[in-house]
Design a protein around this motif. Structure first.
Motif, PDB file in Angstrom:
ATOM      1  N   PRO A 157       6.741  -8.206   6.373  1.00 53.29           N
ATOM      2  CA  PRO A 157       6.336  -7.110   5.480  1.00 53.29           C
ATOM      3  C   PRO A 157       5.426  -7.610   4.348  1.00 53.29           C
ATOM      4  CG  PRO A 157       8.675  -6.943   5.975  1.00 53.29           C
ATOM      5  CD  PRO A 157       8.215  -8.258   6.540  1.00 53.29           C
ATOM      6  N   GLU A 163       1.880  -6.256   2.560  1.00 54.47           N
ATOM      7  CA  GLU A 163       1.792  -6.109   1.101  1.00 54.47           C
ATOM      8  C   GLU A 163       0.582  -6.857   0.544  1.00 54.47           C
ATOM      9  OE1 GLU A 163       4.498  -7.176  -2.819  1.00 54.47           O
ATOM     10  OE2 GLU A 163       5.515  -6.870  -0.903  1.00 54.47           O
ATOM     11  N   VAL A 189       3.695  -2.195  -5.338  1.00 53.75           N
ATOM     12  CA  VAL A 189       4.288  -1.977  -4.015  1.00 53.75           C
ATOM     13  C   VAL A 189       5.773  -2.288  -4.154  1.00 53.75           C
ATOM     14  CG1 VAL A 189       4.328  -2.696  -1.594  1.00 53.75           C
ATOM     15  CG2 VAL A 189       2.147  -2.606  -2.821  1.00 53.75           C
ATOM     16  N   ARG A 204       8.455  -1.331  -1.888  1.00 50.28           N
ATOM     17  CA  ARG A 204       9.133  -1.736  -0.649  1.00 50.28           C
ATOM     18  C   ARG A 204       8.203  -1.557   0.550  1.00 50.28           C
ATOM     19  NH1 ARG A 204      15.297   0.727  -1.246  1.00 50.28           N
ATOM     20  NH2 ARG A 204      15.745  -0.257  -3.263  1.00 50.28           N
ATOM     21  N   VAL A 205       8.422  -2.411   1.547  1.00 48.69           N
ATOM     22  CA  VAL A 205       7.639  -2.329   2.787  1.00 48.69           C
ATOM     23  C   VAL A 205       8.585  -2.478   3.969  1.00 48.69           C
ATOM     24  CG1 VAL A 205       5.797  -3.364   4.177  1.00 48.69           C
ATOM     25  CG2 VAL A 205       5.600  -3.365   1.685  1.00 48.69           C
ATOM     26  N   ARG A 207       8.373  -2.565   8.298  1.00 47.50           N
ATOM     27  CA  ARG A 207       7.405  -2.636   9.407  1.00 47.50           C
ATOM     28  C   ARG A 207       8.093  -2.733  10.759  1.00 47.50           C
ATOM     29  NH1 ARG A 207       3.345  -7.423   9.140  1.00 47.50           N
ATOM     30  NH2 ARG A 207       2.442  -6.272  10.875  1.00 47.50           N
ATOM     31  N   LYS A 212       6.057   1.725   6.920  1.00 51.99           N
ATOM     32  CA  LYS A 212       6.187   2.613   5.765  1.00 51.99           C
ATOM     33  C   LYS A 212       6.116   1.763   4.501  1.00 51.99           C
ATOM     34  CE  LYS A 212       8.949   6.352   7.853  1.00 51.99           C
ATOM     35  NZ  LYS A 212       8.168   7.553   7.523  1.00 51.99           N
ATOM     36  N   VAL A 213       5.347   2.234   3.539  1.00 57.36           N
ATOM     37  CA  VAL A 213       5.157   1.503   2.281  1.00 57.36           C
ATOM     38  C   VAL A 213       5.483   2.440   1.119  1.00 57.36           C
ATOM     39  CG1 VAL A 213       3.534   0.210   0.854  1.00 57.36           C
ATOM     40  CG2 VAL A 213       3.302   0.154   3.346  1.00 57.36           C
ATOM     41  N   CYS A 263      -3.939   4.093  -2.578  1.00 54.13           N
ATOM     42  CA  CYS A 263      -3.705   3.110  -1.503  1.00 54.13           C
ATOM     43  C   CYS A 263      -4.365   3.522  -0.200  1.00 54.13           C
ATOM     44  CB  CYS A 263      -2.198   2.925  -1.279  1.00 54.13           C
ATOM     45  SG  CYS A 263      -1.387   2.077  -2.646  1.00 54.13           S
ATOM     46  N   ILE A 287       0.193   3.248   9.285  1.00 55.08           N
ATOM     47  CA  ILE A 287       0.774   2.971   7.968  1.00 55.08           C
ATOM     48  C   ILE A 287       1.009   4.265   7.190  1.00 55.08           C
ATOM     49  CG2 ILE A 287       0.450   1.750   5.776  1.00 55.08           C
ATOM     50  CD1 ILE A 287      -1.419  -0.184   7.326  1.00 55.08           C
ATOM     51  N   VAL A 315       2.182   5.783   3.666  1.00 61.10           N
ATOM     52  CA  VAL A 315       2.371   5.404   2.261  1.00 61.10           C
ATOM     53  C   VAL A 315       3.075   6.558   1.557  1.00 61.10           C
ATOM     54  CG1 VAL A 315       1.260   4.604   0.144  1.00 61.10           C
ATOM     55  CG2 VAL A 315       0.242   4.052   2.354  1.00 61.10           C
ATOM     56  N   LEU A 373      13.437   0.916   4.872  1.00 58.47           N
ATOM     57  CA  LEU A 373      12.748   1.099   3.585  1.00 58.47           C
ATOM     58  C   LEU A 373      13.738   1.418   2.472  1.00 58.47           C
ATOM     59  CD1 LEU A 373       9.702   1.185   2.636  1.00 58.47           C
ATOM     60  CD2 LEU A 373       9.963   3.670   2.627  1.00 58.47           C
TER      61      LEU A 373
END
Length: 418
Positions: A210, A214, A231, A233-234, A236, A243-244, A259, A279, A281, A339
């Protein structure tokens, strides 16, 4: 003279090459060279205290001088530190008792074995220095993106070479499934860890971490590198979806919009780098109910019940929203759980009338094996409607049942209400 000796300068030139190619600083190199010379001197003479060792790796030469005090001919007790007056006067006729004589020592006279030992000691110490330098360099780069050229492709890992010729390892588990590599191409990855077993650094890279996503976002979104957006949390599933969660401390800045960029311009390059990883966000929130709701996007949540102690969430949705919340192959709900760091269970919303007509699972024991009923009850579902309102994927995964078993169970329960 030692400086003109064929073996002497060639040795130093070898060490100078190490300095140039492996980036060992001059002070450290001189210190190691001097220490190695002194070790050999101490073995031969019993002490190196009265020797001056001058090393100049830049010029590729060295000098060794032995300092002895002049004493009367019959008073020499330590030949290494004292010299008889008659011997001293052979060097300079005007030497007197009590004065110090400094002579240059021809290192070649120490013998072939001593020279060989010196070369081996130095090679070993400089290799150690090189490893220390490499370890510290990459230890400081853990969590940063680096580039390397593909040098060798094996089944279990890809070997990359950085611009200084150092080896970087990209294991299969740290590669995006859709990645393909060709010798000579440049690959970007994050430094995941630096192993150092027996002072032999092994630099491990990752493209699935992740942190890699980032760092790519930081490089593409100036507001992140400027500290205006964080940022938080990430999560993957490398190569498929990510999800970011982002947050802005300035109300005038829309962190999601910044972003993503105009028409996704800021994430396009990242998506390509990550083999078309989709992705999402979202805005971070410390309100966990709101955060879980956003994490399950694009599904619209009706209500959420939280168990903060066990970090569990029961999410209720309209029937048409359930498949969106779960996503293809359960991907959306898995990413949302990663996440938010909450276990998320999804349920369909049922009306009061439907709930009144519910039937306990035990009443179906003539059509469904008791062990299947027990498995379902063990995950907290006691009635037919509770099972029908739970996602099929959840029943398979949590109750640890075969797909065919779950499908038969659902078929029997649906028939009861038709």
């Amino acid at each position: 003279m030692a400086t003109k000796d064929a073996k002497g300068p060639s040795m130093i030139e070898t060490f100078q090459d190490f300095k140039e190619t492996k980036n060992i600083d001059r002070t450290t190199l001189v210190s190691v060279l001097e220490e190695s010379f002194r070790n050999v001197i101490a073995k031969i003479y019993g002490s190196d205290e009265n020797f001056d060792v001058i090393v100049n790796p830049d010029k590729g030469d060295f000098e060794i001088h032995r300092n002895r005090v002049v004493v009367a001919d019959d008073e020499v007790q330590d030949e290494n530190k004292e010299i008889a007056l008659s011997e001293a006067q052979k060097i300079e006729p005007d030497y007197e008792v009590g004065e110090e004589v400094s002579e240059e020592v021809n290192f070649q006279k120490f013998g072939r074995r001593a020279i060989l030992n010196l070369r081996q000691t130095l090679a070993s110490k400089i290799l150690e220095l090189e490893h220390d330098s490499l370890y510290q360099k990459y230890k400081d780069k853990v969590g940063q993106v680096v580039s390397g050229e593909v040098y060798q492709i094996w089944k279990r890992e890809v070997l990359l070479i950085d611009d200084e010729g150092n080896e970087l390892h990209l294991p299969k588990a740290e590669q995006i499934p859709a990645d393909s590599y060709h010798k000579g191409e440049t690959v970007r990855a994050i430094v995941k860890e630096v192993q150092n077993e027996n002072n032999n650094p092994r630099i491990i890279l990752s493209r699935t971490s992740p942190k890699f996503l980032e760092r790519l976002l930081e490089s593409e979104v100036p507001e992140i590198s400027d500290g205006l957006i964080t940022v938080r949390r990430v999560a993957r599933m490398p190569g498929d979806r990510a999800k970011v969660a982002v947050e802005s401390y300035d109300e005038r800045i829309d962190p999601v919009g910044a972003c993503v960029g105009v028409k996704g311009s800021r994430v396009h390059g990242i998506v390509r780098e990550l083999c078309n990883e989709n992705i999402d966000v979202i805005n971070y929130s410390s309100n966990m109910q709101l955060f879980i709701q956003r994490a399950l996007s694009p599904a619209k949540v009706t209500s959420i019940t939280l168990d903060q102690e066990h970090r569990k969430a029961e999410v209720y949705l309209q029937p048409e929203e359930v498949s969106l919340a779960i996503g293809r192959g359960g991907m959306n709900i898995k990413l949302a759980s990663m996440l938010t760091e909450y276990t998320i269970d999804v349920f369909r919303v049922v009306s009061d009338n439907e709930a009144d007509e519910d039937i306990y699972l035990d009443e179906f024991s003539d059509e469904i094996d008791q062990w299947v009923i027990d498995s379902i009850k063990a995950i907290g579902l006691d009635t037919a409607k509770a099972v029908l309102n739970a996602p099929r994927e959840m029943l398979i995964e949590k109750a640890d049942l075969e797909e065919e078993t779950v499908d038969h169970l659902l078929e029997v329960l649906r028939a009861e209400f038709e």
